[in-house]
Design an enzyme around this catalytic site. Structure first.
Site, PDB file in Angstrom:
ATOM      1  N   LYS A  73       0.842  -1.208   0.000  1.00 37.13           N
ATOM      2  CA  LYS A  73       0.000   0.000   0.000  1.00 37.13           C
ATOM      3  C   LYS A  73       0.875   1.255   0.000  1.00 37.13           C
ATOM      4  CE  LYS A  73      -4.351  -1.703   1.647  1.00 37.13           C
ATOM      5  NZ  LYS A  73      -4.037  -3.132   1.643  1.00 37.13           N
ATOM      6  N   THR A 102     -21.440   6.599  13.203  1.00 39.11           N
ATOM      7  CA  THR A 102     -20.523   6.374  14.335  1.00 39.11           C
ATOM      8  C   THR A 102     -19.925   7.687  14.852  1.00 39.11           C
ATOM      9  OG1 THR A 102     -18.761   5.825  12.770  1.00 39.11           O
ATOM     10  CG2 THR A 102     -19.826   3.972  13.859  1.00 39.11           C
ATOM     11  N   ARG A 184      -1.323  18.230  25.695  1.00 35.06           N
ATOM     12  CA  ARG A 184      -0.259  18.035  24.701  1.00 35.06           C
ATOM     13  C   ARG A 184       0.034  19.334  23.946  1.00 35.06           C
ATOM     14  NH1 ARG A 184      -3.418  13.597  23.273  1.00 35.06           N
ATOM     15  NH2 ARG A 184      -3.566  14.242  21.097  1.00 35.06           N
ATOM     16  N   ASP A 253     -15.382  15.255  29.645  1.00 33.01           N
ATOM     17  CA  ASP A 253     -15.122  13.999  30.359  1.00 33.01           C
ATOM     18  C   ASP A 253     -14.465  14.357  31.676  1.00 33.01           C
ATOM     19  OD1 ASP A 253     -16.030  12.196  28.477  1.00 33.01           O
ATOM     20  OD2 ASP A 253     -14.076  11.942  27.508  1.00 33.01           O
TER      21      ASP A 253
HETATM   22  P1  8DG Z   1      -9.106  14.994  21.085  1.00 37.39           P
HETATM   23  O1  8DG Z   1     -10.060  14.873  22.226  1.00 37.39           O
HETATM   24  O2  8DG Z   1      -8.608  16.383  20.889  1.00 37.39           O
HETATM   25  O3  8DG Z   1      -9.668  14.446  19.827  1.00 37.39           O
HETATM   26  O4  8DG Z   1      -7.811  14.067  21.386  1.00 37.39           O
HETATM   27  P2  8DG Z   1      -7.425  13.315  22.741  1.00 37.39           P
HETATM   28  O5  8DG Z   1      -7.637  14.210  23.900  1.00 37.39           O
HETATM   29  O6  8DG Z   1      -6.059  12.752  22.555  1.00 37.39           O
HETATM   30  O7  8DG Z   1      -8.409  12.053  22.748  1.00 37.39           O
HETATM   31  P3  8DG Z   1      -9.511  11.524  23.800  1.00 37.39           P
HETATM   32  O8  8DG Z   1     -10.336  10.530  23.051  1.00 37.39           O
HETATM   33  O9  8DG Z   1     -10.239  12.627  24.465  1.00 37.39           O
HETATM   34  O10 8DG Z   1      -8.693  10.676  24.854  1.00 37.39           O
HETATM   35  C1  8DG Z   1      -7.971  11.264  25.914  1.00 37.39           C
HETATM   36  C2  8DG Z   1      -6.777  10.394  26.237  1.00 37.39           C
HETATM   37  O11 8DG Z   1      -7.127   9.140  26.799  1.00 37.39           O
HETATM   38  C3  8DG Z   1      -5.948  10.008  25.023  1.00 37.39           C
HETATM   39  O12 8DG Z   1      -5.140  11.067  24.614  1.00 37.39           O
HETATM   40  C4  8DG Z   1      -5.168   8.866  25.546  1.00 37.39           C
HETATM   41  C5  8DG Z   1      -6.115   8.186  26.519  1.00 37.39           C
HETATM   42  N1  8DG Z   1      -6.591   6.930  25.886  1.00 37.39           N
HETATM   43  C6  8DG Z   1      -5.809   5.816  25.678  1.00 37.39           C
HETATM   44  N2  8DG Z   1      -6.549   4.831  25.118  1.00 37.39           N
HETATM   45  C7  8DG Z   1      -7.765   5.312  24.876  1.00 37.39           C
HETATM   46  C8  8DG Z   1      -8.893   4.767  24.257  1.00 37.39           C
HETATM   47  O13 8DG Z   1      -8.925   3.609  23.821  1.00 37.39           O
HETATM   48  N3  8DG Z   1      -9.969   5.582  24.140  1.00 37.39           N
HETATM   49  C9  8DG Z   1      -9.932   6.857  24.604  1.00 37.39           C
HETATM   50  N4  8DG Z   1     -11.012   7.624  24.445  1.00 37.39           N
HETATM   51  N5  8DG Z   1      -8.851   7.378  25.209  1.00 37.39           N
HETATM   52  C10 8DG Z   1      -7.784   6.638  25.352  1.00 37.39           C
HETATM   53  O14 8DG Z   1      -4.634   5.754  25.999  1.00 37.39           O
HETATM   54 CA    CA Z   2     -12.184  12.436  25.943  1.00 34.24          CA
END
Ligand code: 8DG
Ligand code: CA
Ligand code: CA
Length: 312
Positions: A73, A102, A184, A253
């Site tokens: 790919k 979804t 981050r 959350d």
């Molecule tokens: P975003 O909300 O800006 O899209 O990004 P994020 O803050 O990185 O993603 P998030 O879905 O809100 O998840 C927060 C953190 O939780 C993520 O950075 C790392 C940790 N986490 C894992 N595994 C998983 C998983 O399977 N699902 C979710 N929701 N979070 C996880 O390490």
């Molecule tokens: Ca989240």
């Protein structure tokens, strides 16, 4: 992903990662093949961590987690600037419907498939069939457009301030850290991930604190910040919030974590998900187990052997 994108500066293989993540999502949501989903994710992970631009499938093949099929790919993408497989997925009506459904908070791949099979194809269709949805999904649908919008950093800073002020009224000793993409350093986030702890709340005394999070959520509801609850347990809240001045409803959350596990939790909820995976693998290589609760030497189970994150 139709046109070839320039790889970003901090990840010289970001365009490969992008199509691999899209394929991973396809395998999870539409094909429902978690094995392939993980394989694509792992490949994206490995390429994201690779410091130089990969110039051929053959070169990629040498990396751990990249097999023959993914190497092909990469070659196809390098030669043509696109992938036939993804082009076909983009043309597939049912795949598009499932991908759309979804995106509603609370709707997973199985439910999306189920709804698509019933002939529900659009968000408007879904709004006419809320009887088929759970409370979480109904709220997810209500704010579908809002939840799609990214949250600017300044808005999260304001929300952080409100949470700090409200919690200080409850108890001056609360510790609050906003994790996820915000921690981050991203300028925009998908949602707000709040981690809370209190020195009196430890893994051992957990049972005595089972209404702590409810009290926190109540206070934030009263202040007008929290507008909806998707789910609320003893340690985990999922819901929605809105600034009085903001106008847009945001996904919020909250996790309540024991004081003695706080730093490992911060690390875990800061992510990214991919970074966590490679960090856990690195810990395992060094003879440790790292998870959201602790970092401890492999093989140890007893509390006495538990490693304190402070010592690192
Ligand atoms: P975003 O909300 O800006 O899209 O990004 P994020 O803050 O990185 O993603 P998030 O879905 O809100 O998840 C927060 C953190 O939780 C993520 O950075 C790392 C940790 N986490 C894992 N595994 C998983 C998983 O399977 N699902 C979710 N929701 N979070 C996880 O390490
Ligand atoms: Ca989240
Ligand atoms: Ca987040």
């Amino acid at each position: 992903m139709s046109k070839r994108k320039k790889p970003s500066e901090d990840n010289p293989n970001s365009d490969f990662c992008e199509f691999l993540i899209e394929l991973a999502e396809y395998e999870k949501n539409i094909n429902r093949n978690l094995f392939k989903h993980k394989a694509y994710q792992k490949a994206a992970n490995v390429l994201a961590a690779h410091p130089t631009r990969v110039k051929s499938g053959k070169e990629a093949r040498r990396l751990d987690g990249i097999g023959e099929k993914i190497a092909k790919k990469i070659d196809e993408y390098l030669e043509t600037g696109k992938l036939r497989k993804l082009e076909n997925i983009h043309k597939d009506k049912k795949a598009n419907v499932i991908t759309l459904l979804t995106q509603v908070s609370g709707i997973g791949p199985a439910k999306a498939q189920n709804l698509a099979d019933m002939g529900i194809e659009t968000i408007e269709d879904l709004r006419k069939h809320t009887d088929k949805l759970t409370h979480h999904q109904i709220v997810g649908l209500k704010y579908f457009e809002d939840f799609q919008k990214k949250i600017p950093r300044e808005e999260i800073e304001k929300i952080e301030e409100i949470i700090e002020d409200e919690l200080r009224v409850l108890d001056a000793d609360y510790h609050i850290t906003i994790c996820g993409s915000y921690r981050r350093g991203k300028l925009e986030s998908g949602d707000i991930d709040v981690l809370i702890t209190h020195p009196k709340y430890t893994a051992e005394t957990h049972n005595k604190h089972n209404d702590r999070l409810k009290k926190i959520v109540n206070a934030l509801e009263k202040s007008g910040l929290i507008t909806d609850t998707l789910s609320l347990g003893e340690t985990k809240f999922m819901g929605a919030c809105r600034l009085k001045s903001g106008g847009i409803t945001r996904r919020l959350d909250i996790r309540l974590t024991p004081f003695d596990q706080y730093y490992c939790s911060i690390l875990y909820f800061t992510g990214s998900d991919m970074f966590n995976r490679s960090m856990r693998a690195h810990a395992t290589e060094k003879g440790f187990i790292l998870n959201e609760y602790s970092l401890r030497p492999l093989g140890s189970t007893g509390e006495s052997q538990k490693f304190d994150f402070y010592s690192f």
